[in-house]
Design a protein around this motif. Sequence first.
Motif, PDB file in Angstrom:
ATOM      1  N   UNK A 143     -26.441  11.500  30.338  1.00 60.36           N
ATOM      2  CA  UNK A 143     -27.122  12.549  31.088  1.00 60.36           C
ATOM      3  C   UNK A 143     -26.199  13.074  32.197  1.00 60.36           C
ATOM      4  N   UNK A 144     -26.404  14.309  32.637  1.00 60.13           N
ATOM      5  CA  UNK A 144     -25.607  14.839  33.743  1.00 60.13           C
ATOM      6  C   UNK A 144     -26.051  14.242  35.068  1.00 60.13           C
ATOM      7  N   UNK A 145     -25.108  14.123  35.979  1.00 56.91           N
ATOM      8  CA  UNK A 145     -25.402  13.663  37.335  1.00 56.91           C
ATOM      9  C   UNK A 145     -24.367  14.313  38.243  1.00 56.91           C
ATOM     10  N   UNK A 146     -24.828  15.107  39.183  1.00 54.16           N
ATOM     11  CA  UNK A 146     -23.920  15.919  39.982  1.00 54.16           C
ATOM     12  C   UNK A 146     -23.061  15.130  40.956  1.00 54.16           C
ATOM     13  N   UNK A 147     -23.610  14.050  41.504  1.00 58.92           N
ATOM     14  CA  UNK A 147     -22.899  13.376  42.576  1.00 58.92           C
ATOM     15  C   UNK A 147     -23.205  11.886  42.586  1.00 58.92           C
ATOM     16  N   UNK A 148     -22.283  11.122  43.133  1.00 54.63           N
ATOM     17  CA  UNK A 148     -22.458   9.684  43.258  1.00 54.63           C
ATOM     18  C   UNK A 148     -23.718   9.351  44.048  1.00 54.63           C
ATOM     19  N   UNK A 149     -24.060  10.206  45.002  1.00 55.48           N
ATOM     20  CA  UNK A 149     -25.246   9.971  45.835  1.00 55.48           C
ATOM     21  C   UNK A 149     -26.542  10.057  45.040  1.00 55.48           C
ATOM     22  N   UNK A 150     -26.486  10.616  43.845  1.00 57.63           N
ATOM     23  CA  UNK A 150     -27.674  10.720  42.996  1.00 57.63           C
ATOM     24  C   UNK A 150     -27.666   9.715  41.845  1.00 57.63           C
ATOM     25  N   UNK A 151     -26.666   8.849  41.824  1.00 56.31           N
ATOM     26  CA  UNK A 151     -26.455   7.986  40.664  1.00 56.31           C
ATOM     27  C   UNK A 151     -27.261   6.696  40.720  1.00 56.31           C
ATOM     28  N   UNK A 152     -27.719   6.271  39.549  1.00 56.93           N
ATOM     29  CA  UNK A 152     -28.294   4.944  39.358  1.00 56.93           C
ATOM     30  C   UNK A 152     -27.173   4.041  38.841  1.00 56.93           C
TER      31      UNK A 152
END
Length: 341
Positions: free
Chosen positions: A219-228
């Motif tokens: 899946x896309x994830x824009x930034x490390x701050x949004x990552x699981x």
Amino acid sequence: MLSPTSTILPTSPIPHPAAPNPSPRQHLRFPFLPPTASSAAAVRACGTEGRRMCSVRASAPEGSGWPAPAAGKELVEMERLVEVAQSAADAAGEVLRKYFRQRFEIIDKEDHSPVTIADREAEEAMTSVILKSFPTHAIFGEENGWRCVEKSADYVWVLDPIDGTKSFITGKPLFGTLIALLHNGKPVMGIIDQPILRERWVGVDGKKTTLNGQEISVRPCNALAQAYLYTTSPHLFEGDAEDAFIRVREKVKVPLYGCDCYAYALLASGFVDLVVESGLKPYDFLSLVPVIEGAGGSITDWEGNKLHWPVTSESRPTSFNVVAAGDARVHGQALEALRWH
């Protein structure tokens, strides 16, 4: 011999379903090539002197529709290799389901990691399946090391019968069987198999990764701050590696623990964004490479280098630091946070 630190698990069988779940091979589109008389003869000759190379020269039966290898070349159809890998995973799964949540002895190896009769029987089951079809291939298993008369081979199967033995012995069905095929050190095919949940991820170099026959993607994830983020345990990091992991952990949205190889499978399926681990051995990660990359993700060491292993009979498994991400942006940001250069 049993170690003085051997442990006996209590009996606590899980109920067996009335009918088995659908096979993870039910959507397999590759045709099966039955063993030939020549391959059977090669099985009988396996382990004897006189073999010139530990790489396959597969012969196809008449009328099979498979091209015969050109003279002087070592050609193997990937479809056949995947079929054999699936059979090996099936064989390991039969063993592991037999022992899961049952009574057996736990033995501590020299590195203090646990091993069980299930690990050893599953590896032997996979080895038997592979050598029946490709008797001149080499095998490197976590439990038994190098299996080939020659000192090197073009094709090497790297096996981990139970990645997550601690999960297995504590009754948690989030371990996995890992099967990698290396061609000249590069992982060209990998399988993550969860035999209790009957889930199987298959990755082939240049092809889309599948889960039980269905194509999957990260899946896309824009930034490390949004990552699981997943890692097996924060206690497995030491020294500078621990400091590096903490830098990443402090930047992600949610850090999670456990799962071993299953975390990488979840990443390939688009449920996890990042996996960071330290001290992995080649049999822990080589099978993950085609699975992650075939799903559109990235998996490297902490310096951003591709993962490979030019294994020979003299090779000893060394430790690697591994980072995998579904989105290239998160992978790059994780590498920067690790600062392992």
